[in-house]
Scaffold this motif. Structure first.
Motif, mmCIF file in Angstrom:
data_model
loop_
_atom_site.group_PDB
_atom_site.id
_atom_site.type_symbol
_atom_site.label_atom_id
_atom_site.label_comp_id
_atom_site.label_asym_id
_atom_site.label_seq_id
_atom_site.Cartn_x
_atom_site.Cartn_y
_atom_site.Cartn_z
ATOM 1 N N MET A 1 40.838 37.375 37.681
ATOM 2 C CA MET A 1 39.463 37.805 37.536
ATOM 3 C C MET A 1 38.623 37.300 38.697
ATOM 4 N N LEU A 2 38.980 36.146 39.216
ATOM 5 C CA LEU A 2 38.240 35.640 40.372
ATOM 6 C C LEU A 2 38.397 36.569 41.571
ATOM 7 N N LYS A 3 39.576 37.178 41.711
ATOM 8 C CA LYS A 3 39.787 38.130 42.803
ATOM 9 C C LYS A 3 38.968 39.400 42.578
ATOM 10 N N VAL A 4 38.873 39.839 41.336
ATOM 11 C CA VAL A 4 38.031 41.004 41.021
ATOM 12 C C VAL A 4 36.587 40.675 41.335
ATOM 13 N N ARG A 5 36.176 39.484 40.955
ATOM 14 C CA ARG A 5 34.795 39.065 41.229
ATOM 15 C C ARG A 5 34.518 39.064 42.730
ATOM 16 N N ALA A 6 35.529 38.682 43.518
ATOM 17 C CA ALA A 6 35.368 38.621 44.975
ATOM 18 C C ALA A 6 35.433 40.003 45.624
ATOM 19 N N GLY A 7 35.704 41.053 44.825
ATOM 20 C CA GLY A 7 35.686 42.398 45.375
ATOM 21 C C GLY A 7 37.025 43.118 45.396
ATOM 22 N N ASP A 8 38.106 42.443 44.996
ATOM 23 C CA ASP A 8 39.426 43.077 44.961
ATOM 24 C C ASP A 8 39.574 43.798 43.621
ATOM 25 N N LEU A 9 38.988 44.985 43.527
ATOM 26 C CA LEU A 9 38.924 45.711 42.262
ATOM 27 C C LEU A 9 40.280 46.250 41.814
ATOM 28 N N ASP A 10 41.254 46.298 42.725
ATOM 29 C CA ASP A 10 42.599 46.737 42.347
ATOM 30 C C ASP A 10 43.236 45.789 41.322
ATOM 31 N N LYS A 11 42.806 44.546 41.297
ATOM 32 C CA LYS A 11 43.356 43.557 40.364
ATOM 33 C C LYS A 11 42.931 43.849 38.918
ATOM 34 N N MET A 12 41.942 44.701 38.761
ATOM 35 C CA MET A 12 41.506 45.057 37.415
ATOM 36 C C MET A 12 42.639 45.764 36.661
ATOM 37 N N GLY A 13 43.445 46.535 37.356
ATOM 38 C CA GLY A 13 44.588 47.203 36.729
ATOM 39 C C GLY A 13 45.587 46.208 36.171
ATOM 40 N N LEU A 14 45.808 45.119 36.885
ATOM 41 C CA LEU A 14 46.715 44.072 36.418
ATOM 42 C C LEU A 14 46.160 43.417 35.152
ATOM 43 N N LEU A 15 44.873 43.151 35.143
ATOM 44 C CA LEU A 15 44.252 42.570 33.953
ATOM 45 C C LEU A 15 44.382 43.523 32.760
ATOM 46 N N PHE A 16 44.204 44.810 33.022
ATOM 47 C CA PHE A 16 44.347 45.791 31.956
ATOM 48 C C PHE A 16 45.767 45.766 31.402
ATOM 49 N N GLN A 17 46.761 45.757 32.292
ATOM 50 C CA GLN A 17 48.156 45.727 31.847
ATOM 51 C C GLN A 17 48.443 44.522 30.972
ATOM 52 N N ASN A 43 35.616 49.960 26.757
ATOM 53 C CA ASN A 43 34.259 49.487 27.030
ATOM 54 C C ASN A 43 34.268 48.018 27.461
ATOM 55 N N VAL A 44 35.144 47.229 26.863
ATOM 56 C CA VAL A 44 35.256 45.816 27.256
ATOM 57 C C VAL A 44 35.680 45.720 28.722
ATOM 58 N N PHE A 45 36.660 46.518 29.130
ATOM 59 C CA PHE A 45 37.107 46.470 30.524
ATOM 60 C C PHE A 45 36.019 46.978 31.469
ATOM 61 N N TYR A 46 35.264 47.951 31.012
ATOM 62 C CA TYR A 46 34.133 48.416 31.822
ATOM 63 C C TYR A 46 33.113 47.299 31.976
ATOM 64 N N ARG A 47 32.828 46.596 30.885
ATOM 65 C CA ARG A 47 31.868 45.479 30.957
ATOM 66 C C ARG A 47 32.397 44.335 31.826
ATOM 67 N N MET A 48 33.713 44.131 31.791
ATOM 68 C CA MET A 48 34.292 43.105 32.668
ATOM 69 C C MET A 48 33.982 43.434 34.117
ATOM 70 N N LEU A 49 34.189 44.680 34.444
ATOM 71 C CA LEU A 49 33.942 45.117 35.815
ATOM 72 C C LEU A 49 32.461 45.015 36.149
ATOM 73 N N ARG A 50 31.640 45.494 35.268
ATOM 74 C CA ARG A 50 30.191 45.481 35.487
ATOM 75 C C ARG A 50 29.628 44.055 35.522
ATOM 76 N N SER A 51 30.210 43.157 34.738
ATOM 77 C CA SER A 51 29.696 41.780 34.622
ATOM 78 C C SER A 51 30.577 40.771 35.333
ATOM 79 N N ARG A 52 31.380 41.227 36.266
ATOM 80 C CA ARG A 52 32.346 40.331 36.924
ATOM 81 C C ARG A 52 31.673 39.130 37.579
#
Length: 177
Positions: A1-17, A43-52
């Protein structure tokens, strides 16, 4: 999640998996609504992205995720959506050992259904602590952080919820005989 927060949005797929199934399980156990649980999970994953930017890395990711999930669940319940018909939790039935005899499998399925009914009859607060502790296997400290209460309060709630569940299960078993 720290990588997603830093802008590596591709890691969101790994979190989803990694987390979509446990998250769906939590939401489904709380609502007994398959489609609504799927929608809320997304919606939770969307909020994760929005509130990263709010994830600091100070606590565990799962704790932060379940905190978001609780907020999504509260929003869902506030909207006053009508509850769908109770849907059975079939994934537990699928996990029954294949070597069980047919009559044993039927007996286990009946026990699972009785347990589902008893769990569904608990208050949302009691159901939530049991789902988080027993089904999601969160530690009491993690649950305390998610619910914003003390570890001692979590232990008391789990104990009381287990007692209520046992009582309701035994009542339903007695009535069905």
């Amino acid at each position: 999640m720290l990588k997603v927060r830093a802008g590596d949005l591709d890691k969101m797929g790994l979190l989803f998996q990694r987390y979509h199934r446990p998250l769906y399980g939590f939401l489904f156990h709380m609502t007994q609504q398959r489609e609504a649980s799927e929608d809320m999970m997304q919606n939770v994953f969307y909020r994760m992205l929005r509130s990263r930017h709010t994830f600091t890395g100070q606590g565990e990711f799962r704790t932060w995720m379940y905190h978001l999930a609780r907020n999504v669940l509260k929003d869902h319940l506030k909207q006053g959506r009508r509850r769908g018909r109770h849907q059975e939790i079939t994934d537990y039935e699928d996990r029954l050992p294949a070597e069980l005899a047919a009559d044993e499998q039927i007996e286990r399925k009946l026990e699972i259904k009785a347990l589902e009914r008893a769990l569904g009859n608990l208050s949302p607060e009691s159901r939530e602590v049991l789902v988080l502790s027993r089904f999601q296997e969160l530690k009491y400290a993690e649950i305390a952080e998610v619910l914003e209460i003390t570890v001692g309060a979590v232990k008391v709630r789990v104990h009381r919820a287990m007692s209520q569940l046992k009582e309701m299960y035994c009542q339903s078993e007695t009535q069905n005989r």
